[in-house]
Structures are given as C-alpha cells and as structure tokens.
Design an enzyme around this catalytic site. Structure first.
Site, short mmCIF file in Angstrom:
data_model
loop_
_atom_site.label_atom_id
_atom_site.label_comp_id
_atom_site.label_asym_id
_atom_site.label_seq_id
_atom_site.Cartn_x
_atom_site.Cartn_y
_atom_site.Cartn_z
N SER A 67 -2.19 -6.69 -6.99
CA SER A 67 -2.82 -5.43 -6.59
C SER A 67 -3.20 -5.06 -5.20
CB SER A 67 -3.51 -5.71 -7.15
OG SER A 67 -3.67 -6.00 -8.27
N LYS A 70 -2.74 -0.57 -5.15
CA LYS A 70 -3.63 0.28 -5.20
C LYS A 70 -3.98 0.92 -3.46
CE LYS A 70 -4.27 -1.75 -9.78
NZ LYS A 70 -3.99 -2.80 -9.56
N SER A 127 -9.87 -3.44 -10.48
CA SER A 127 -8.30 -2.88 -10.12
C SER A 127 -7.23 -3.19 -11.65
CB SER A 127 -8.09 -4.82 -9.66
OG SER A 127 -6.39 -4.29 -8.97
#
Length: 487
Positions: A67, A70, A127
C-alpha cells in the site's frame, strides 16, 4: 527480595518497571535482528534538507510496495488538484470494478460517489483499495492507463526502479520498487505539495457513521513523526514510509519487508530516534526532487470538471477551472495545464530537467516551506482596504470566515490540520509576497470537524478576477503555490 527492598509492594513495582524496560529492549533487539536475518528487509533514511543518506541497507534491492503504492496515487491526485483538473469537492464515482476491490476498503457501492477530499482521507487513514481504484479510473480513464501515468511520473521523479500496475498495491508480481525510490517519493510529496501534505498527519476522519483511524501507529507516539504511509501484503511483508520533522531537522525513512507490524514499527522508531538528531538543522530546505510534468495526459473525458464547483469561502479550495473557458482549454492543451492554456496572465513555468539518479541530489531552487519566523507589520483587523494599501493586515489579528469581505475574489495558498500552521503559511506568504499582498486580508477557514478538521489559508479583498489572478501569478513566481477564485 522483600528483605532487600523492605516492602512487597515496592518490590512488585520495581519488577514491573524492570520487565517493562526489558520488553522495550527486546522489541528493539528484535527489530535489529529483523534487519540482520530477514532477507526481505530493506531500509533507508535520508536527510530531507540535504539529500544525504544517513542509513541504508538493501536500499536499491527490488521489493513489493504493497500500500505504499498509494503514496504515488496521492501524488497524482495532488498534482491534478494543483493543475486545476479537479477540486477537493469534485465527485469521484465508483464503478463495479472499484466497488468490488477487497479490503481494506471504504465500502462505497457501485454507482455512488465521494468527494476528492474524502478519497484523500480514506487513502491516508484506512488505505482503502476501492477508493484507490475509483481515483485511478476518474483521473486516468482506466486502471491500466492510470498505472502507466504513475510509472511515467515515477521516472520523472528519478524513481528509476519502480513500476506500477495498479493504484492500490494489491499483489502484482510486476509492481516493484526500492526503499530509495520510496524515500524519493516521500520527499517529493512534502516538498512539491506543502499545501496538501498535512493530510498525512490525519489521525482519524468521519465517514457516515464510521470513525476511521489511521493505520500508522507512530503518529502521536514518536516525536516528530507526521506521516506518511503503511503497507502490507504477504509477499511484501510489513512496509512503512515515514516523515519526521523536529527541532529544525527533517528526515524521510523507509522500512520494507519487516516480518510483523510490531517489528516494523520498532525498527522505524529506532531509525527516527537515532537519525533525526543527526540530520541537518540549516534553515529552509533545498528542492531535492525536480518537479516535472512527465505523466501521461489524462483522457479527454476527465477534462470537464466545472459542474461540481463549490462556493467559497465555506467550501473549497477552488482551483483554476473556475476561470472562464478553462475546461475547454484543457481539452485542447497537450500539457494538461488548463489554467496556462486559458489565461495569458498565468504564465506556465518551464519544467526543470529530470534528475534520473536514484540518489536525491540537491537542486538550487528552494522549495516553499512555512516560515515560522516571518514578521508582519501590525494593523487592526478591521482596517479598510484603503488603509491596508500602505500597511499589510496583521496575520495575528486575522479575521474569521464570518467577517471576511462578502464579495470579490480570494487567493488560497494552502491547507493545514493545525490553525497555527495555517497562520504560518499566511505569514510566510506576506513576507515573500511584499506589495502583492499589501492590500489583501489574511484569514483562515475551518472545514470539517473533529480530527478531520483542516484550516484553509486565504487572502481576500481582491475586487475582480484579474486582480486575484495577477496576484496569484506573482506569488507563484516567488515560489508560493496558490489558487484564485470568486467568493
């Protein structure tokens, strides 16, 4: 033991303190052991002011970002906001493809939508994978195209070993990065978008009946830590990119491939506490990462963003698309810079040469950072515009949203989750802007509530569009990013 200490209660208290200290010691030793024994581990610490590498281990070895992906998704969102292709209040629709993404997710149904600002907060805190995909489709036209845009942007930022295949970081064997590349991205986020960087310190935000907390447990626990992003997949391990700033020093640190969340957090705590005091304390900062418009241009379908424009000053900020004819000009502009295409008064800035080295190299142009020491001339908060023409309004006597001029145009220079930091932005802009802001009225506008509240730093009192645009254009030449919009 009772005889030694003379009291069973005292002895028990001592035992608890010793055990607690031992637990901390074991955790830190385990973190170091993870570095030495875990083949997935990679880490780096970079001085965010000088670009000096303070610590490095396997920093250029390929790893899965999970993640941390992101971070780049948000970079693209911030870039689109700054270019005027979207606003914080623009709607992000959810396709069936986005809605079906696995957790972590926000749970927005097919055909529904959220605002860009809600999307930013959902990525920073939960997230949310469904939100990342929705943003990719909204900004790029398709998930695949947006991944191409992300990879192109990575190359433009000098992230030479990073490849993106999606916007969320769910498993894809072709989606790879390095600790050094992620550190470059962390520095770029702080230096290129100071007006949005405060979102990374959000502890929680409200969405419907939910209160969503941040996955980054170091916020509020480790001195100086103000973001940035956590990540985990089975293949990647536990990842964390962290920015920390205290005592005039600033670092960005990255840990990839830890074997547990606790060990990841302990290792990052160790890195921050050890290397932040060793960073440079020189005032200001260098623009370490060149800012280049290298991404693939978004599809024409995303050019028209004028239907969802908010009213100011109660909502916003309102980027350049508010100007007449910008949406149409954007569609015809290969650079995607709608404001530059539509208004002659907004002179486009030529992109700097790309720095392809994987090591951050200092560049001569300083980045715009809040200057807490900026001084302003005192003046009554109720002074007239005519009086302000000779004496700048005092930032410390700023007006509130209910007392700012009810007509005319405003110039927004940034946002912050802290009112004092928003005031610092205004002070610094006044000092750098000089006569450009001599007759403008500084003020802050609170938006949201609770832990998600942010403060927008603005100057009001511009009579018409041309005055506000000219002022903003002049500020941009002085290194201050801004938008102009009608109230």
């Amino acid at each position: 033991m009772h005889k030694v200490f003379g009291s069973s209660n005292f002895a028990a208290a001592v035992r608890r303190l010793v055990l607690a200290a031992f637990a901390v010691f074991v955790t830190l030793v385990a973190a170091v052991g993870t570095v030495q024994a875990n083949p997935k581990y990679a880490g780096i610490v970079i001085d965010a002011k000088t670009g000096k590498v303070l610590y490095s281990e396997n920093a250029d070895s390929l790893r899965y970002p999970a993640s941390l992906t992101k971070m780049m998704t948000l970079y693209m969102v911030f870039e689109a906001l700054e270019a005027g292709r979207i606003s914080l209040n623009s709607k992000v629709p959810f396709s069936a493809n986005a809605a079906k993404e696995p957790p972590s997710k926000l749970g927005v149904g097919t055909g529904r939508s959220i605002t860009v600002e809600q999307a930013i907060l959902a990525l920073v805190t939960r997230s949310a994978n469904d939100v990342a995909t929705a943003l990719a489709e909204h900004l790029g036209g398709s998930e695949q195209r947006f991944a191409q845009m992300m990879t192109a942007k990575a190359r433009g930022l000098g992230m030479t070993k990073t490849t993106y295949r999606n916007a969320h970081g769910l498993p894809n064997t072709a989606q790879m990065t390095t600790a050094r590349d992620q550190a470059r991205l962390g520095i770029a986020l702080r230096q290129h978008f100071p007006q949005y960087y405060g979102y990374f310190s959000t502890r929680s935000f409200r969405f419907g009946k939910q209160t969503i907390g941040n996955h980054n447990r170091l916020l509020g626990q480790v001195r100086g830590v103000d973001g940035i992003k956590t990540g985990y997949t089975r293949a990647a391990g536990y990842n964390l990119a962290t920015s920390a700033e205290a005592g005039g020093r600033s670092i960005v640190a990255v840990v990839l491939g830890a074997t547990s969340g606790a060990r990841r957090n302990a290792q990052m705590t160790n890195l921050v506490q050890r290397y932040l005091p060793a960073a440079s304390s020189t005032r200001g900062g260098s623009n370490l990462i060149a800012k280049n418009d290298t991404s693939v241009a978004p599809v024409a379908a995303t050019a028209s963003v004028s239907a969802d424009l908010p009213n100011l000053p109660h909502t916003g900020p309102l980027p350049d698309p508010r100007y007449n004819g910008v949406a149409q000009a954007y569609a015809a502009s290969p650079s995607g810079n709608a404001a530059s295409a539509a208004l002659n008064t907004l002179r486009p800035v030529a992109p700097a040469a790309s720095n392809a080295s994987p090591v951050p190299v200092p560049q001569p142009a300083p980045a715009y950072l809040p200057n807490e020491g900026a001084a302003v001339a005192p003046a009554p908060a109720t002074q007239s515009v005519a009086a302000a023409a000779t004496t700048p309004p005092d930032v410390d006597a700023m007006t509130t949203a209910s007392t700012v001029p009810s007509a005319g145009w405003v110039v927004q220079i940034g946002t912050s989750p802290d009112k004092e930091l928003a005031m610092n932005l205004l002070r610094d802009a006044q000092e750098k802007g000089g006569k450009v802001l001599r007759s403008a009225t500084p003020f802050t506008v609170a938006f949201g509530d609770g832990a998600s509240q942010i403060y927008r730093a603005r100057f009001g009192g511009f009579d018409d569009q041309r005055d506000a645009v000219n002022a903003c254009n002049a500020l941009k030449k002085k290194g201050i990013r801004c938008w102009a919009a009608a109230q």
